[in-house]
Design a protein around this motif. Structure first.
Motif, PDB file in Angstrom:
ATOM      1  N   ALA A 101       0.814  -1.215   0.000  1.00 11.54           N
ATOM      2  CA  ALA A 101       0.000   0.000   0.000  1.00 11.54           C
ATOM      3  C   ALA A 101       0.846   1.263   0.000  1.00 11.54           C
ATOM      4  N   GLY A 102       1.990   1.232   0.690  1.00  9.53           N
ATOM      5  CA  GLY A 102       2.838   2.405   0.780  1.00  9.53           C
ATOM      6  C   GLY A 102       3.518   2.792  -0.514  1.00  9.53           C
ATOM      7  N   ARG A 103       3.510   1.920  -1.503  1.00  7.43           N
ATOM      8  CA  ARG A 103       4.175   2.216  -2.775  1.00  7.43           C
ATOM      9  C   ARG A 103       3.196   2.488  -3.922  1.00  7.43           C
ATOM     10  N   VAL A 104       1.902   2.297  -3.699  1.00  8.79           N
ATOM     11  CA  VAL A 104       0.942   2.395  -4.793  1.00  8.79           C
ATOM     12  C   VAL A 104       0.950   3.779  -5.432  1.00  8.79           C
ATOM     13  N   THR A 105       0.905   4.834  -4.621  1.00  9.03           N
ATOM     14  CA  THR A 105       0.844   6.197  -5.168  1.00  9.03           C
ATOM     15  C   THR A 105       2.108   6.535  -5.939  1.00  9.03           C
ATOM     16  N   GLU A 106       3.259   6.205  -5.359  1.00 10.51           N
ATOM     17  CA  GLU A 106       4.533   6.506  -6.028  1.00 10.51           C
ATOM     18  C   GLU A 106       4.649   5.769  -7.357  1.00 10.51           C
ATOM     19  N   LEU A 120      -2.263  -1.930  -7.879  1.00 10.47           N
ATOM     20  CA  LEU A 120      -3.148  -2.412  -6.819  1.00 10.47           C
ATOM     21  C   LEU A 120      -2.344  -2.911  -5.631  1.00 10.47           C
ATOM     22  N   THR A 121      -2.987  -2.942  -4.483  1.00  8.39           N
ATOM     23  CA  THR A 121      -2.453  -3.679  -3.335  1.00  8.39           C
ATOM     24  C   THR A 121      -2.880  -5.140  -3.458  1.00  8.39           C
ATOM     25  N   PRO A 122      -2.233  -6.051  -2.734  1.00  8.57           N
ATOM     26  CA  PRO A 122      -2.693  -7.447  -2.751  1.00  8.57           C
ATOM     27  C   PRO A 122      -4.142  -7.592  -2.306  1.00  8.57           C
ATOM     28  N   GLU A 123      -4.577  -6.760  -1.352  1.00  4.59           N
ATOM     29  CA  GLU A 123      -5.965  -6.833  -0.895  1.00  4.59           C
ATOM     30  C   GLU A 123      -6.919  -6.441  -2.013  1.00  4.59           C
ATOM     31  N   GLN A 124      -6.571  -5.398  -2.775  1.00  8.88           N
ATOM     32  CA  GLN A 124      -7.433  -4.987  -3.887  1.00  8.88           C
ATOM     33  C   GLN A 124      -7.444  -6.014  -5.006  1.00  8.88           C
ATOM     34  N   ALA A 125      -6.356  -6.773  -5.145  1.00 10.70           N
ATOM     35  CA  ALA A 125      -6.245  -7.730  -6.251  1.00 10.70           C
ATOM     36  C   ALA A 125      -6.986  -9.030  -5.997  1.00 10.70           C
ATOM     37  N   GLU A 140       9.402  -8.457  -0.671  1.00 12.09           N
ATOM     38  CA  GLU A 140       9.630  -8.590   0.772  1.00 12.09           C
ATOM     39  C   GLU A 140       8.537  -7.901   1.573  1.00 12.09           C
ATOM     40  N   GLU A 141       8.131  -6.692   1.156  1.00  8.54           N
ATOM     41  CA  GLU A 141       7.102  -5.974   1.894  1.00  8.54           C
ATOM     42  C   GLU A 141       5.734  -6.632   1.712  1.00  8.54           C
ATOM     43  N   VAL A 142       5.444  -7.102   0.499  1.00 12.75           N
ATOM     44  CA  VAL A 142       4.182  -7.804   0.262  1.00 12.75           C
ATOM     45  C   VAL A 142       4.072  -9.017   1.173  1.00 12.75           C
ATOM     46  N   ALA A 143       5.195  -9.717   1.372  1.00 12.62           N
ATOM     47  CA  ALA A 143       5.178 -10.963   2.149  1.00 12.62           C
ATOM     48  C   ALA A 143       5.404 -10.750   3.629  1.00 12.62           C
ATOM     49  N   SER A 144       5.483  -9.491   4.085  1.00 16.28           N
ATOM     50  CA  SER A 144       5.734  -9.237   5.500  1.00 16.28           C
ATOM     51  C   SER A 144       4.457  -9.415   6.311  1.00 16.28           C
ATOM     52  N   GLY A 145       4.627  -9.525   7.621  1.00 23.21           N
ATOM     53  CA  GLY A 145       3.464  -9.662   8.495  1.00 23.21           C
ATOM     54  C   GLY A 145       3.113 -11.113   8.737  1.00 23.21           C
ATOM     55  N   PRO A 146       2.220 -11.355   9.719  1.00 24.58           N
ATOM     56  CA  PRO A 146       1.882 -12.736  10.098  1.00 24.58           C
ATOM     57  C   PRO A 146       1.214 -13.531   8.989  1.00 24.58           C
ATOM     58  N   ARG A 147       0.490 -12.869   8.081  1.00 23.84           N
ATOM     59  CA  ARG A 147      -0.177 -13.564   6.978  1.00 23.84           C
ATOM     60  C   ARG A 147       0.373 -13.113   5.630  1.00 23.84           C
TER      61      ARG A 147
END
Length: 792
Positions: free
Chosen positions: A688-693, A722-727, A741-748
């Motif tokens: 999400a943090g890279r979508v606008t850029e 898109l973000t993965p959630e939007q896709a 790496e950022e897409v795959a970060s977090g518990p899920r």
């Protein structure tokens, strides 16, 4: 075996002749429908048969209008198949049923039972189908025919139905909108679509298995097959507004309009999601424990004090604690929600206060009589002496004097009490009218410092819930607001009174009209019903505006993302318990989502559950599935991998980038991919943090190429960021996954990465910003720009 192949032009001419006949019949029916509708409207205008006849004509006009709309949809894909059977008969399959003037079938609706062989018959299935013909049309013109000749002695059980037509559909460029697939449904998909409507059907399927398309076509089948469901409508819930925009054309193209499309965020009319939620707060708010927390919050507003003083007419009336507790218990025993039960509580309290006033006045009268006994005796003697002078009309008719609070004054005293603002404020404060928003604002504002408000939550969880008043609502708040609305209910006393008054006025007006006109044989009630204001909104419009609407069936897509509280919100909208739940537990990304259907079943043991697994991936080529296989194994080593229906597609690749160059690299790669797709659609999936850029850079660099990004991206654009959630649930010709790496970060995070990698139908590229992640180690490395590959 099943033999497939093209057919001579003579076959196309034959099918064109039949299609011309079908359209001729459509035109006849259209003319008949227009004439009947015009006649109905004329008859309705003259009112010759009275109000009852007018009501019947309105219903007839509605049915004819719906029929006309169905005939208008015949311009697209009216007929797409034919079954030839051993007895020499031929059955044509299409998007609607048609009969000739003698009621002989010309075309069978794809949802009818007799049409099921078109999707399920194989050489090994034992049917009497000898040939299945797929008829491809553009408008009213037959442009292609593909035959399957079924040899019942030798054929594999997993034979794909209509492979030629299916492969053509799968390899066609995506448009940014999902289309109907009635011409290419496969046997395992058709089985799900026609499954019985009772209970909950769980459809587990990996990427590209057609879960969404199957769910939508199941909605059309259920509306066609079950009148009860058609009367109540179908609710389809998807993960995001982007997803709803992607699927919104499917059901109207199939002729179905009794459907409401929604996300979990939009199920509560009048509530807008305006803020993001922290992961910790979203997790706590999604947990089933919150149902108990909210129930306790409502119960706390019903606790009674030890007693209360009420000032009325200058006196203080004391209402004892046991009286208050008894009134509250009687209100709770009704089983009503908080606000409707408030009337029961208030009724008990008003009656008690009225008795207190009567007791006060009796005591006052007794005290007055004791002070004026001599005067009263003199008055009684005077009355006795004058009794013979009283008019005969009142003999024996004297009135007993019982004071200002006599029985005949009860209603008057009660009215005075209810109209006294000081008394009313006390009664309202003891059992206050509550709103869901107010209840949650109070809870969130106090819960951090008051453990008794949520004893089942840890201190950390209570702190996660804390927030300032007026901060707006998040997606995680919506099911809590819905739960609160269910617990609180609505007090309809005032609305009911207004409705009764309006009905009485309409009846009086009807009586005056009949008296003035001298019309006989028409009741005022019937005429008043005709005058009554009608709700002209469609079923979908009425249902979406009503939180308490009871749907006939619920379809939940990407169901693995729902929290337990979201499930409570959804299930109360389908009292019949008829649901279709589709998803893939290996694609779960939400912190409060589920990674096992067994967990969901265990949470609702009283429901009847069935599970069906879709095993064939029609969208995703084998090369893409192979590339995503390490991610799937990391998510669940026991998960069965989907089997691709086709081998096509470019071999996926990866690019090593850096945080400082990733934007430029994505632009270069996107330019190359757009050219390679030759009119296809490219998705850039990024955190999400890279979508606008990325979206801004791509729009500037690609010039005339349509680029869309942001909260509500245009999926028909040539390049969509898109973000993965939007896709989720979408598909594109090509996909670039940026910042793996950022897409795959977090518990899920691996679930989000798996979603991103399995969206393409042909091409997939992965961009990582550091050493190659283990799950991508097998992908070949390429350069972001033309030239030699860099050293791994």
């Amino acid at each position: 075996m099943t033999r497939r192949g093209s057919v001579p032009d003579a076959a196309i001419r034959l099918e064109q002749q039949y299609l011309d006949g079908l359209y001729a019949r459509v035109e006849e029916l259209r003319e008949e429908t227009e004439a009947a509708l015009a006649a109905t409207n004329r008859a309705g205008a003259d009112g010759a048969d009275g109000p009852r006849g007018l009501v019947d004509r309105d219903a007839q006009a509605s049915r004819l209008s719906e029929r006309r709309a169905n005939l208008d949809r015949a311009e697209h894909g009216l007929c797409f198949g034919r079954l030839d059977r051993r007895d020499g008969s031929a059955t044509y399959i299409g998007r609607m049923g048609l009969r000739d003037a003698d009621l002989n079938p010309l075309l069978v609706d794809w949802r009818a039972p007799v049409a099921s062989d078109f999707y399920t018959a194989t050489a090994a299935s034992g049917t009497d189908v000898q040939r299945r013909r797929h008829i491809r049309t553009q408008g009213r013109t037959v442009v292609g025919v593909n035959d399957e000749l079924l040899d019942l002695d030798r054929a594999p059980d997993n034979d794909l139905v209509g492979e030629g037509a299916l492969m053509e559909a799968l390899t066609a460029h995506r448009t940014g909108r999902m289309g109907e697939i009635v011409a290419t449904l496969q046997g395992e998909q058709d089985e799900v679509i026609r499954a019985d409507a009772d209970g909950i059907l769980v459809v587990q399927g990996g990427p590209g298995t057609g879960k969404t398309a199957v769910a939508l076509h199941r909605a059309a089948y259920l509306l066609y097959t079950y009148p009860r469901i058609a009367e109540q409508g179908v609710l389809v819930v998807g993960p995001s507004p982007v997803f709803l925009a992607y699927i919104e054309q499917v059901l109207p193209s199939l002729g179905e309009t009794q459907v409401v499309l929604a996300t979990p965020d939009t199920l509560l009319p009048g509530t807008a999601v305006t803020r993001a939620e922290s992961p910790d707060a979203a997790r706590v708010k999604g947990d089933i424990t919150m149902a108990g927390v909210l129930g306790s919050a409502v119960r706390a507003r019903q606790e009674m004090p030890d007693g209360v003083d009420v000032t009325f007419a200058g006196d203080v009336l004391r209402v004892a604690g046991p009286v208050l507790v008894d009134a509250a218990e009687r209100a709770r025993r009704t089983g009503l929600a908080h606000n409707p039960a408030r009337r029961v509580f208030a009724e008990g309290l008003w009656s008690h206060l009225t008795e207190l006033v009567r007791d006060r006045d009796r005591q006052l009268l007794e005290d007055t009589e004791k002070g004026f006994e001599k005067e009263l005796r003199s008055a009684d003697a005077a009355i006795a002496r004058q009794a013979d002078q009283l008019p005969s009309a009142v003999e024996g008719g004297g009135t007993e004097v019982t004071g200002t609070a006599g029985e005949h004054e009860v209603t008057h005293v009660r009215r005075e009490l209810e109209q006294d603002p000081i008394v009313a404020a006390v009664v309202d404060g003891l059992w206050p009218a509550l709103t869901p928003e107010g209840l949650l604002e109070d809870l969130f504002g106090q819960v951090a410092d008051r453990p008794e408000l949520a004893p089942d939550l840890s201190a950390a969880d209570r702190r996660a819930l804390a927030r300032a008043s007026g901060a707006g609502w998040s997606a995680a708040d919506v099911p809590l607001l819905d739960e609160a609305a269910e617990l609180l209910g609505v007090d309809d006393t005032l609305a009911d009174a207004r409705l009764d008054a309006r009905r009485r006025e309409e009846l009086r007006y009807a009586q005056r009209v009949l008296a003035a006109s001298g019309v006989q044989g028409v009741s005022a009630e019937d005429l008043a019903q005709r005058f009554a204001e009608r709700d002209s909104r469609s079923l979908a419009e009425r249902a979406s505006a009503d939180r308490t609407w009871a749907y006939g069936h619920l379809i939940v897509d990407e169901a693995q993302e729902l929290s337990p509280m979201q499930w409570r919100m959804l299930l109360r909208r389908v009292p019949s318990g008829s649901l279709t739940v589709v998803g893939d537990v290996h694609q779960t990304a939400a912190a409060a989502g589920t990674t096992s259907w067994d967990t969901l079943v265990a949470a609702h043991p009283r429901r009847r559950w069935r599970r069906v697994d879709l095993s064939v991936s029609y969208r995703t080529p084998q090369a893409v599935l192979d590339a995503a296989a390490p991610v799937l194994r990391a998510l669940d080593p026991q998960a069965p991998a989907p089997v691709a229906a086709r081998e096509g597609g470019e071999a996926p690749w990866r690019v090593a980038s850096t945080p400082g160059t990733v934007t430029a690299d994505v632009v270069d790669l996107a330019r190359t991919e757009v050219a390679a797709l030759d009119g296809g659609h490219l998705a850039v999936i990024a955190p999400a943090g890279r979508v606008t850029e990325l979206g801004g850079a791509l729009a500037a660099a690609l010039g005339g190429t349509g680029v869309s990004f942001g909260v509500d991206p245009d999926l028909t654009a040539e390049v969509v960021v898109l973000t993965p959630e939007q896709a989720k649930g979408l598909e594109f010709d090509g996909v670039l996954v940026a910042d793996v790496e950022e897409v795959a970060s977090g518990p899920r995070g691996l679930g989000a990465l798996y979603v991103a990698m399995t969206r393409p139908t042909t091409r997939l590229g992965m961009i990582h910003l550091g050493p190659v992640p283990d799950v991508l180690a097998d992908l070949p490395l390429r350069s972001p720009a033309p030239g030699p590959d860099p050293t791994p």
